[in-house]
Scaffold this active site. Sequence first.
Site, PDB file in Angstrom:
ATOM      1  N   ARG A  93      94.947  41.173 -45.839  1.00 23.84           N
ATOM      2  CA  ARG A  93      93.999  40.896 -44.754  1.00 23.84           C
ATOM      3  C   ARG A  93      93.565  42.378 -44.241  1.00 23.84           C
ATOM      4  NH1 ARG A  93      96.029  37.514 -40.123  1.00 23.84           N
ATOM      5  NH2 ARG A  93      98.284  38.258 -40.669  1.00 23.84           N
ATOM      6  N   ASP A 153      91.661  27.749 -32.974  1.00 30.33           N
ATOM      7  CA  ASP A 153      93.098  27.353 -33.144  1.00 30.33           C
ATOM      8  C   ASP A 153      93.420  26.353 -32.372  1.00 30.33           C
ATOM      9  OD1 ASP A 153      93.961  30.364 -34.797  1.00 30.33           O
ATOM     10  OD2 ASP A 153      92.144  30.091 -33.717  1.00 30.33           O
ATOM     11  N   ARG A 156      91.944  22.906 -32.758  1.00 32.93           N
ATOM     12  CA  ARG A 156      92.650  22.442 -33.692  1.00 32.93           C
ATOM     13  C   ARG A 156      94.061  21.568 -33.250  1.00 32.93           C
ATOM     14  NH1 ARG A 156      91.398  27.174 -38.331  1.00 32.93           N
ATOM     15  NH2 ARG A 156      89.672  25.924 -39.393  1.00 32.93           N
ATOM     16  N   HIS A 180      94.028  35.565 -34.096  1.00 33.64           N
ATOM     17  CA  HIS A 180      93.459  34.278 -34.796  1.00 33.64           C
ATOM     18  C   HIS A 180      93.981  34.592 -36.309  1.00 33.64           C
ATOM     19  CE1 HIS A 180      90.848  31.528 -36.673  1.00 33.64           C
ATOM     20  NE2 HIS A 180      90.227  32.566 -37.511  1.00 33.64           N
TER      21      HIS A 180
HETATM   22  P1  NAD Z   1      79.594  33.317 -46.269  1.00 36.46           P
HETATM   23  O1  NAD Z   1      79.797  34.279 -47.560  1.00 36.46           O
HETATM   24  O2  NAD Z   1      79.106  31.982 -46.581  1.00 36.46           O
HETATM   25  O3  NAD Z   1      78.323  33.871 -45.409  1.00 36.46           O
HETATM   26  C1  NAD Z   1      78.264  35.341 -45.069  1.00 36.46           C
HETATM   27  C2  NAD Z   1      76.755  35.913 -44.949  1.00 36.46           C
HETATM   28  O4  NAD Z   1      77.049  37.208 -44.369  1.00 36.46           O
HETATM   29  C3  NAD Z   1      76.286  35.827 -46.438  1.00 36.46           C
HETATM   30  O5  NAD Z   1      74.968  34.944 -46.353  1.00 36.46           O
HETATM   31  C4  NAD Z   1      75.866  37.629 -46.582  1.00 36.46           C
HETATM   32  O6  NAD Z   1      74.720  37.628 -47.193  1.00 36.46           O
HETATM   33  C5  NAD Z   1      76.046  37.887 -45.142  1.00 36.46           C
HETATM   34  N1  NAD Z   1      76.306  39.344 -45.016  1.00 36.46           N
HETATM   35  C6  NAD Z   1      77.052  39.985 -45.840  1.00 36.46           C
HETATM   36  N2  NAD Z   1      76.720  41.343 -45.262  1.00 36.46           N
HETATM   37  C7  NAD Z   1      76.023  41.471 -44.586  1.00 36.46           C
HETATM   38  C8  NAD Z   1      75.164  42.696 -43.956  1.00 36.46           C
HETATM   39  N3  NAD Z   1      75.662  43.886 -43.968  1.00 36.46           N
HETATM   40  N4  NAD Z   1      74.200  42.116 -43.064  1.00 36.46           N
HETATM   41  C9  NAD Z   1      73.927  41.082 -42.845  1.00 36.46           C
HETATM   42  N5  NAD Z   1      74.391  39.843 -43.554  1.00 36.46           N
HETATM   43  C10 NAD Z   1      75.478  40.051 -44.227  1.00 36.46           C
HETATM   44  O7  NAD Z   1      80.467  33.362 -45.416  1.00 36.46           O
HETATM   45  P2  NAD Z   1      81.155  32.209 -44.334  1.00 36.46           P
HETATM   46  O8  NAD Z   1      81.885  30.981 -44.875  1.00 36.46           O
HETATM   47  O9  NAD Z   1      79.810  31.827 -43.457  1.00 36.46           O
HETATM   48  O10 NAD Z   1      82.188  32.989 -43.332  1.00 36.46           O
HETATM   49  C11 NAD Z   1      81.650  34.160 -42.592  1.00 36.46           C
HETATM   50  C12 NAD Z   1      82.721  34.554 -41.849  1.00 36.46           C
HETATM   51  O11 NAD Z   1      83.389  33.809 -40.690  1.00 36.46           O
HETATM   52  C13 NAD Z   1      83.959  35.167 -42.641  1.00 36.46           C
HETATM   53  O12 NAD Z   1      84.620  36.387 -42.216  1.00 36.46           O
HETATM   54  C14 NAD Z   1      85.081  34.130 -42.331  1.00 36.46           C
HETATM   55  O13 NAD Z   1      86.316  34.565 -42.782  1.00 36.46           O
HETATM   56  C15 NAD Z   1      84.788  33.710 -40.825  1.00 36.46           C
HETATM   57  N6  NAD Z   1      85.394  32.647 -40.130  1.00 36.46           N
HETATM   58  C16 NAD Z   1      85.633  32.779 -38.746  1.00 36.46           C
HETATM   59  C17 NAD Z   1      86.137  31.746 -38.370  1.00 36.46           C
HETATM   60  C18 NAD Z   1      86.754  31.970 -37.023  1.00 36.46           C
HETATM   61  O14 NAD Z   1      87.465  31.060 -36.476  1.00 36.46           O
HETATM   62  N7  NAD Z   1      86.801  33.046 -36.307  1.00 36.46           N
HETATM   63  C19 NAD Z   1      86.319  30.492 -38.924  1.00 36.46           C
HETATM   64  C20 NAD Z   1      85.586  30.562 -40.113  1.00 36.46           C
HETATM   65  C21 NAD Z   1      85.122  31.395 -40.767  1.00 36.46           C
END
Ligand code: NAD
Length: 320
Positions: A93, A153, A156, A180
């Site tokens: 992480r 969280d 859920r 988180h």
């Molecule tokens: P994903 O890989 O499907 O999408 C990420 C997107 O970011 C991609 O489209 C990529 O092109 C874009 N990207 C990467 N670098 C970039 C930049 N410099 N500028 C602009 N765009 C850029 O991932 P996802 O499944 O959508 O997850 C996104 C994030 O959300 C992850 O960090 C994941 O861990 C997080 N997440 C958080 C929670 C929460 O509770 N906070 C829950 C689920 C997922």
Amino acid sequence: MIKLQTKLRKVAVIGTGFVGTSYAYALMNQSLVNELVLIDLNEAKADGEARDLNHGMPFVEPVRIKAGGYQECEDADLVVITAGANQKPGETRLDLAAKNASIFKGVVEQVMSHRFNGIFLIATNPVDILTHVTRKISGLPKHRVIGSGTSLDTARFQYLLSEHLAIDPRDIHAYIIGEHGDSSLPVWSQARIGGVPLQTYLNMEDIDNNQDMIAIYEGARDAAYDIIQRKGATYYGIALGLVRLTKALFQNENAIIPVSAHLEGEYGLHDICIGVPAVLNEQGVREVLTLELSPSEQQKLQHSAEIIREMTRTAMTAVR
Ligand code: NAD
């Protein structure tokens, strides 16, 4: 002539992966915004998503959806960041914190270069650390930089409790706070069902050590791992959570939702972004709610804060 006092709302979503597009899709169903701009490093993906969403327009209330560049943030009320990498097998992480902090440096600087003057809502992980990074890089006041924190969280947790108790989850006031992530904690001492303390409702002596309750908390804490194992990512729950937060902000609700907020002394913590219940309205975080924690809950929160601090230090070094 009568002048209508309608306020037009514009949201820019940065990152059109699973989370960003699920949020966009859920948002367009809620008649909350007038304009929605999709921004991604992968411009073709953002454009394709905007086209697809636009084809649903005859079925919903009008909303302008398009792909665009960072200049679109100038007059946005809300910038939601879901861009970044996911944790890869074998990656710690801490590694992820450094990697996504570097991505955030570029993203937030570009947003701010267009004189953005609204609210940031962060979902990318590790969310507490990236909320802190966004605040430091943007220089915006603390109430205008919000992380999704433990909102998911907690959702859920409330869902699992509702299944166990056969009570509507909206009538369950029980929070998960802290990071988180793995070091989060359930606040059993303040959990209530329609005003009745959960411990009283369940007629339990020691709710913290009850096996059913422990299993419910662990189910909430580990939900992302379980889902990722089955379908590779989680996105519907967080997308609806982000829409809920958007609604609280845009409709000036003064709603209480646990988010990653910047603390300045609350819970004995300083200069840290961490999941705590907060009152949200059109200004952002109006105030952080200080729950009366038991000594063991306070100790767990301190431990969670130490973990966040270590990751924040690594992330801030990566963006200097
Ligand atoms: P994903 O890989 O499907 O999408 C990420 C997107 O970011 C991609 O489209 C990529 O092109 C874009 N990207 C990467 N670098 C970039 C930049 N410099 N500028 C602009 N765009 C850029 O991932 P996802 O499944 O959508 O997850 C996104 C994030 O959300 C992850 O960090 C994941 O861990 C997080 N997440 C958080 C929670 C929460 O509770 N906070 C829950 C689920 C997922």
